[in-house]
Write an enzyme that holds these catalytic residues in place. Structure first.
Site, PDB file in Angstrom:
ATOM      1  N   GLY A  47      -1.138  -1.661  -0.714  1.00  0.00           N
ATOM      2  CA  GLY A  47       0.539  -1.650  -0.870  1.00  0.00           C
ATOM      3  C   GLY A  47       1.218  -2.286   0.144  1.00  0.00           C
ATOM      4  CD  GLU A  99       1.023   4.060   4.551  1.00  0.00           C
ATOM      5  OE1 GLU A  99       1.190   3.100   3.290  1.00  0.00           O
ATOM      6  OE2 GLU A  99       0.225   4.842   4.488  1.00  0.00           O
ATOM      7  CG  ASP A 100       2.929   1.331  -0.019  1.00  0.00           C
ATOM      8  OD1 ASP A 100       2.612   2.427   0.702  1.00  0.00           O
ATOM      9  OD2 ASP A 100       2.028   1.064  -0.989  1.00  0.00           O
ATOM     10  CG  ASP A 103       4.155  10.843  -2.157  1.00  0.00           C
ATOM     11  OD1 ASP A 103       5.567  11.246  -2.520  1.00  0.00           O
ATOM     12  OD2 ASP A 103       3.422  11.161  -2.859  1.00  0.00           O
ATOM     13  CB  VAL A 153       8.574   3.524  -6.746  1.00  0.00           C
ATOM     14  CG1 VAL A 153       9.801   4.506  -7.022  1.00  0.00           C
ATOM     15  CG2 VAL A 153       7.876   3.519  -5.500  1.00  0.00           C
ATOM     16  CG  ASP A 159      -1.404   0.282  -7.100  1.00  0.00           C
ATOM     17  OD1 ASP A 159      -0.955   0.796  -6.102  1.00  0.00           O
ATOM     18  OD2 ASP A 159      -2.328   0.493  -7.930  1.00  0.00           O
ATOM     19  NE  ARG A 165      -2.183  -3.457  -5.385  1.00  0.00           N
ATOM     20  CZ  ARG A 165      -2.298  -2.113  -4.807  1.00  0.00           C
ATOM     21  NH1 ARG A 165      -1.262  -1.603  -4.143  1.00  0.00           N
ATOM     22  NH2 ARG A 165      -3.110  -1.315  -4.967  1.00  0.00           N
TER      23      ARG A 165
HETATM   24  P1  IMP Z   1       0.839   9.833   1.010  1.00  0.00           P
HETATM   25  O1  IMP Z   1      -0.717   9.998   1.691  1.00  0.00           O
HETATM   26  O2  IMP Z   1       0.780  10.987  -0.057  1.00  0.00           O
HETATM   27  O3  IMP Z   1       1.747   9.898   1.915  1.00  0.00           O
HETATM   28  O4  IMP Z   1       0.725   8.799   0.063  1.00  0.00           O
HETATM   29  C1  IMP Z   1       0.800   7.211   0.603  1.00  0.00           C
HETATM   30  C2  IMP Z   1       0.205   6.449  -0.371  1.00  0.00           C
HETATM   31  O5  IMP Z   1       0.338   6.827  -1.818  1.00  0.00           O
HETATM   32  C3  IMP Z   1       1.240   5.033  -0.296  1.00  0.00           C
HETATM   33  O6  IMP Z   1       0.658   4.290   0.678  1.00  0.00           O
HETATM   34  C4  IMP Z   1       0.853   4.518  -1.721  1.00  0.00           C
HETATM   35  O7  IMP Z   1      -0.145   3.781  -1.618  1.00  0.00           O
HETATM   36  C5  IMP Z   1       0.626   5.878  -2.525  1.00  0.00           C
HETATM   37  N1  IMP Z   1       1.778   6.111  -3.175  1.00  0.00           N
HETATM   38  C6  IMP Z   1       2.645   7.147  -2.929  1.00  0.00           C
HETATM   39  N2  IMP Z   1       3.866   7.147  -3.869  1.00  0.00           N
HETATM   40  C7  IMP Z   1       3.407   6.065  -4.796  1.00  0.00           C
HETATM   41  C8  IMP Z   1       4.525   5.484  -5.781  1.00  0.00           C
HETATM   42  O8  IMP Z   1       5.518   6.128  -6.148  1.00  0.00           O
HETATM   43  N3  IMP Z   1       3.955   4.182  -6.301  1.00  0.00           N
HETATM   44  C9  IMP Z   1       2.979   3.546  -5.817  1.00  0.00           C
HETATM   45  N4  IMP Z   1       2.031   4.207  -4.947  1.00  0.00           N
HETATM   46  C10 IMP Z   1       2.395   5.332  -4.316  1.00  0.00           C
HETATM   47 MG    MG Z   2      -0.937   2.836  -0.144  1.00  0.00          MG
END
Ligand code: IMP
Ligand code: MG
Length: 194
Positions: A47, A99-100, A103, A153, A159, A165
């Site tokens: 991402g 990071e994109d 979350d 999003v 994606d 993407r």
């Molecule tokens: P985390 O480990 O929950 O912080 O997730 C991080 C990863 O989940 C990001 O690098 C994204 O690849 C994916 N992700 C989280 N939210 C979204 C979203 O709204 N759209 C697409 N990918 C997401």
């Molecule tokens: Mg990701």
């Protein structure tokens, strides 16, 4: 494929190309000011790729680029695992995880811990988007783009099942609609074939 009804489940533009560009320029300036001696940017596949590509070209200090890939955290999987490790040795160097979106923070927290073990001079985090309301583990974000509250999003690297993407914008998506049909937004974003 059914057309997306106007107004119903239609994606909403969250960040235009211009807003993304100004955020990238700000973050690149912040990082260039911090790392006079150069820095290793570590993109989290897949991402972060468009963001990283724009970021490095806006930076005005020497930059090395490497990538890591991890398994997505899912409830029940218990933990995050490394799928692709760095090729570069970051010992004694300044590194930034790119990071994109952050979350839950689980991915970023895992990567930061993992990278600290390689004895870099420093490890920082740069993210385009920050969804703080969802945080499960605390993550310090050193270079923060923009806050998002929307539940899902797509675009500019982000994606849904590998799609969307390559959009130049970021849009808030209706997750239930995409769960039913991952291609639901294809006509909206790419036009109908023919
Ligand atoms: P985390 O480990 O929950 O912080 O997730 C991080 C990863 O989940 C990001 O690098 C994204 O690849 C994916 N992700 C989280 N939210 C979204 C979203 O709204 N759209 C697409 N990918 C997401
Ligand atoms: Mg990701």
């Amino acid at each position: 494929m059914p057309p997306v009804e106007a107004g119903l489940g239609e994606p909403r533009v969250l960040l235009t190309e211009e807003e993304i560009a100004s955020t990238v320029a700000r973050l690149a300036a912040e990082m260039s000011a911090r790392y006079h001696d150069g820095v290793v940017l570590i993109g989290v596949l897949r991402g972060s790729v468009p963001f990283l590509a724009d970021l490095v070209r806006a930076m005005t200090v020497p930059v090395s680029v490497d990538f890591m890939a991890i398994t997505p955290y899912t409830p029940g999987s218990g933990r995050v695992r490394l799928l692709k490790d760095l090729d570069l040795d970051i010992a004694g160097r300044d590194a930034v995880i790119v990071e994109d979106i952050v979350d839950t923070g689980l991915s970023t927290a895992f990567l930061r811990t993992e990278l600290r073990r390689r004895n870099p001079r420093s490890v920082a985090v740069c993210t385009l988007l920050d969804r703080r309301v969802r945080r499960v583990v605390p993550v310090e974000i050193d270079f923060a783009g923009l806050d998002v509250a929307d539940s899902f999003v797509v675009g500019y690297g982000l994606d849904h099942e590998g799609r969307y993407r390559n959009l130049r914008l970021v849009a808030a998506a209706d997750v239930e609609l995409l769960a039913a049909d991952p291609d639901a937004y294809v006509p909206v974003f790419y036009g109908s074939p023919g």
